[in-house]
Design an enzyme around this catalytic site. Structure first.
Site, PDB file in Angstrom:
ATOM      1  N   GLU A 314     -10.641 -15.463   7.670  1.00 48.65           N
ATOM      2  CA  GLU A 314     -10.292 -16.486   6.692  1.00 48.65           C
ATOM      3  C   GLU A 314      -9.661 -15.915   5.429  1.00 48.65           C
ATOM      4  O   GLU A 314      -8.693 -16.459   4.909  1.00 48.65           O
ATOM      5  CB  GLU A 314     -11.546 -17.287   6.299  1.00 48.65           C
ATOM      6  CG  GLU A 314     -12.125 -18.151   7.411  1.00 48.65           C
ATOM      7  CD  GLU A 314     -11.251 -19.355   7.749  1.00 48.65           C
ATOM      8  OE1 GLU A 314     -10.091 -19.406   7.312  1.00 48.65           O
ATOM      9  OE2 GLU A 314     -11.725 -20.238   8.474  1.00 48.65           O
TER      10      GLU A 314
HETATM   11  C1  BLG Z   1     -10.800 -26.807   8.615  1.00 47.06           C
HETATM   12  C2  BLG Z   1     -12.158 -27.350   8.201  1.00 47.06           C
HETATM   13  C3  BLG Z   1     -12.629 -28.407   9.172  1.00 47.06           C
HETATM   14  C4  BLG Z   1     -11.567 -29.460   9.377  1.00 47.06           C
HETATM   15  C5  BLG Z   1     -10.269 -28.791   9.779  1.00 47.06           C
HETATM   16  O1  BLG Z   1      -9.887 -27.872   8.773  1.00 47.06           O
HETATM   17  O2  BLG Z   1     -10.347 -25.940   7.641  1.00 47.06           O
HETATM   18  N1  BLG Z   1     -13.100 -26.241   8.206  1.00 47.06           N
HETATM   19  C6  BLG Z   1     -13.733 -25.839   7.104  1.00 47.06           C
HETATM   20  O3  BLG Z   1     -13.634 -26.373   6.027  1.00 47.06           O
HETATM   21  C7  BLG Z   1     -14.605 -24.657   7.254  1.00 47.06           C
HETATM   22  O4  BLG Z   1     -13.786 -28.993   8.664  1.00 47.06           O
HETATM   23  O5  BLG Z   1     -12.004 -30.337  10.399  1.00 47.06           O
HETATM   24  S1  BLG Z   1     -12.247 -31.873  10.141  1.00 47.06           S
HETATM   25  O6  BLG Z   1     -13.163 -32.032   9.030  1.00 47.06           O
HETATM   26  O7  BLG Z   1     -12.825 -32.395  11.384  1.00 47.06           O
HETATM   27  O8  BLG Z   1     -10.934 -32.455   9.842  1.00 47.06           O
HETATM   28  C8  BLG Z   1      -9.137 -29.759  10.037  1.00 47.06           C
HETATM   29  O9  BLG Z   1      -8.812 -30.465   8.909  1.00 47.06           O
HETATM   30  C9  BLG Z   1      -9.876 -23.662   7.392  1.00 47.06           C
HETATM   31  C10 BLG Z   1      -9.520 -24.919   8.103  1.00 47.06           C
HETATM   32  C11 BLG Z   1      -8.080 -25.102   7.857  1.00 47.06           C
HETATM   33  C12 BLG Z   1      -7.539 -23.730   7.777  1.00 47.06           C
HETATM   34  N2  BLG Z   1      -8.643 -22.851   7.374  1.00 47.06           N
HETATM   35  C13 BLG Z   1     -10.967 -22.911   8.067  1.00 47.06           C
HETATM   36  O10 BLG Z   1     -10.527 -22.331   9.251  1.00 47.06           O
HETATM   37  C14 BLG Z   1      -6.402 -23.601   6.809  1.00 47.06           C
HETATM   38  O11 BLG Z   1      -6.598 -23.341   5.668  1.00 47.06           O
HETATM   39  N3  BLG Z   1      -5.165 -23.797   7.330  1.00 47.06           N
HETATM   40  C15 BLG Z   1      -3.954 -23.793   6.541  1.00 47.06           C
HETATM   41  C16 BLG Z   1      -3.455 -22.407   6.343  1.00 47.06           C
HETATM   42  S2  BLG Z   1      -1.997 -22.412   5.351  1.00 47.06           S
HETATM   43  O12 BLG Z   1      -2.160 -23.371   4.308  1.00 47.06           O
HETATM   44  O13 BLG Z   1      -0.888 -22.721   6.214  1.00 47.06           O
HETATM   45  O14 BLG Z   1      -1.944 -21.094   4.823  1.00 47.06           O
END
Ligand code: BLG
Length: 485
Positions: A314
């Site tokens: 992360e």
């Molecule tokens: C996750 C959330 C989930 C959520 C999904 O996104 O975050 N997890 C956490 O907060 C730990 O709860 O599921 S939902 O509630 O059912 O919608 C989907 O929305 C986080 C993710 C998103 C990802 N990292 C943990 O893995 C992230 O930041 N992606 C974008 C990267 S960037 O902006 O392109 O750099």
């Protein structure tokens, strides 16, 4: 004349009866190897102590060969007893002993020399022998370039046989065979420049690459070969037949593919730069957060190394990062997740780890009961990243494609479809960046493997002291105190 014939007949009958008796006696006294294994209730297997075959971590015994042979023992309904050989000569020697192990499961390939000593099973893993050199040094590109280099290989290995063959063509070729080292030592010696080259199998390199950022593949040395189990030579094929049947079945029902996926499916995800960076961060960053990972892992009853692996994926263990989408902190919690988990400050590493751990276990508990370990862990990781709803959509797509919705190997094929309109329009939760959780899980599994390996009991404390010694790399300790490789 008549009397003599009668006598002859009687004699023949007697001889026949005695023969039969002796034959029966022999059968009774000497059960087949398979019968012996079943009677004893124990399958004795010899292997090598290395990350690609068999090693102990805190959860017990593990390794590709161990897992495969354990399934075989389970199938036979017997206990598995593992012995480790010091070197390959020792391994083949033990296998030949009447009271020794009955099977060798140690990443072995068949060749003529070995066939004079043992029998080999059907294959289970394809590997390619590779010449390994140090980045920055001159790179050999074909066999004749090996002449004039300082080369070391394992004594009695198939690689030593390959070099012996090459020497017939190039008599000036020099190489050393050592029985005091393991593959990991050879890679370390190349990494540190003590030797110019070594030869190892592709799977061994893949498992160890992360510890040795300077080692590179120079070229593939010959064609790919098949790894097989070895059994003592002789006419008794009872166990061999059973082994072959098991391996064929494991091939057909996907067991082998799942094991390969688990051990080798994610080895390339880091790449050279990633491997080097991770090794540095293990020393520089992890020690600051290790206690938080450990204490919340205890609360949530999860392996702290898995939490640490999530944290690395992360944020690379940086508590203040923010993504483009506004997700923040060491465990990258969304605003919504943070609120739900009672996290008031996402940038506080302690709170972030606490919230991340709690959230991970919550979504894991909520998964369908039909999803079993270890897949359950990979599914939970995917849900952590993409959300449970989208994961469920991918499982539904898997079902429609007649794939197994409880196997990560199958569902991960469906996840990327969630970003293609023709597929996501058919789903309940619609569009998702489905490729992201696939990388997410692959990376975490790799970090988790490495953390498992470097935090073996023998290495305990070294990470925290900022004094991490990678297995086989500790120059200060005598060999016998090194962790098992
Ligand atoms: C996750 C959330 C989930 C959520 C999904 O996104 O975050 N997890 C956490 O907060 C730990 O709860 O599921 S939902 O509630 O059912 O919608 C989907 O929305 C986080 C993710 C998103 C990802 N990292 C943990 O893995 C992230 O930041 N992606 C974008 C990267 S960037 O902006 O392109 O750099």
């Amino acid at each position: 004349m008549f009397a003599r014939t009668a006598l002859r007949q009687r004699c023949a009958r007697w001889l026949f009866a005695t023969g039969l008796f002796l034959l029966l006696g022999a059968c009774v006294e000497k059960p087949s190897t398979l019968e012996r294994v079943k009677e004893d209730g124990v399958l004795r297997v010899i292997t090598r102590n290395s990350p690609a075959t068999y090693f102990q971590d805190r959860n017990g015994e593990t390794g590709f060969e161990y897992e495969l042979v354990k399934r075989f023992a389970d199938d036979l309904g017997v206990k598995l007893e593992i012995e480790t050989a010091d070197n390959l000569d020792d391994l083949f020697g033990q296998l030949g002993k009447p009271s020794g192990p009955v099977l060798a499961a140690a990443g072995l390939v068949s060749n003529e020399r070995r066939l004079a000593q043992v029998k080999f099973s059907h294959p289970y893993l394809e590997v390619t022998p590779q010449v390994i050199y140090r980045n920055g040094r001159s790179r050999p590109t074909e066999p004749k370039d090996l002449v004039g280099k300082k080369i070391m290989v394992l004594k009695g290995s198939s690689h030593a046989d390959q070099l012996a063959e090459l020497k017939k063509q190039y008599p000036a070729l020099q190489y050393e065979e050592s029985d005091a080292v393991e593959v990991v030592d050879l890679l370390r010696m190349v990494d540190e420049g003590q030797i110019d080259l070594t030869l190892v199998d592709s799977n061994e390199l893949a498992m160890n690459q992360v510890y040795f950022p300077n080692v590179r593949v120079a070229f593939d040395f010959g064609d790919s070969r098949q790894q097989r189990w070895a059994l003592a030579a002789g006419d008794d094929n009872s166990l061999l037949n059973e082994v072959n049947e098991f391996l064929d079945k494991a091939q057909k029902n996907g067991t082998l593919q799942r094991l390969k996926e688990r051990y080798y499916g994610h080895v390339d995800v880091l790449g050279y730069v990633g491997a080097y960076t991770f090794a540095q961060h293990l020393q520089q960053r992890l020690p600051k957060y290790e206690k938080h990972f450990k204490s919340y892992a205890k609360v949530e009853q999860v392996d702290w190394r898995l939490l640490a692996a999530i944290g690395y994926q992360e944020s690379m263990w940086q508590p203040e990062v923010t993504s483009k989408t506004g997700v923040r902190g060491l465990m990258m919690l969304t605003q919504r997740t943070a609120q739900a988990m009672g996290v008031s400050n996402r940038l506080d590493p302690k709170q972030s780890i606490q919230g991340g751990a709690k959230y991970f276990m919550k979504i894991k508990d909520e998964l369908d009961d039909s999803i079993k370990e270890p897949d359950r862990t990979w599914f939970a990781l995917a849900a952590y990243n993409v959300g449970s709803g989208h994961l469920e959509d991918a499982r539904t797509l898997a079902k429609r494609e007649k794939l197994d919705p409880n196997k990560w190997l199958d569902v991960k094929k469906m996840l990327p479809r969630l970003s293609q309109k023709q597929w996501y329009r058919q789903t309940k939760y619609g569009y998702a960046r489905g490729g992201e959780p696939v990388h997410f899980v692959a990376n975490i599994r790799r970090y988790y493997d490495i953390l498992t390996w470097v935090t073996q009991p023998q290495l305990e404390g070294q990470v925290a002291e900022g004094n991490l010694h990678v297995p086989g790399v500790n120059k200060d300790k005598p060999a016998e105190q090194s962790p098992p490789m």
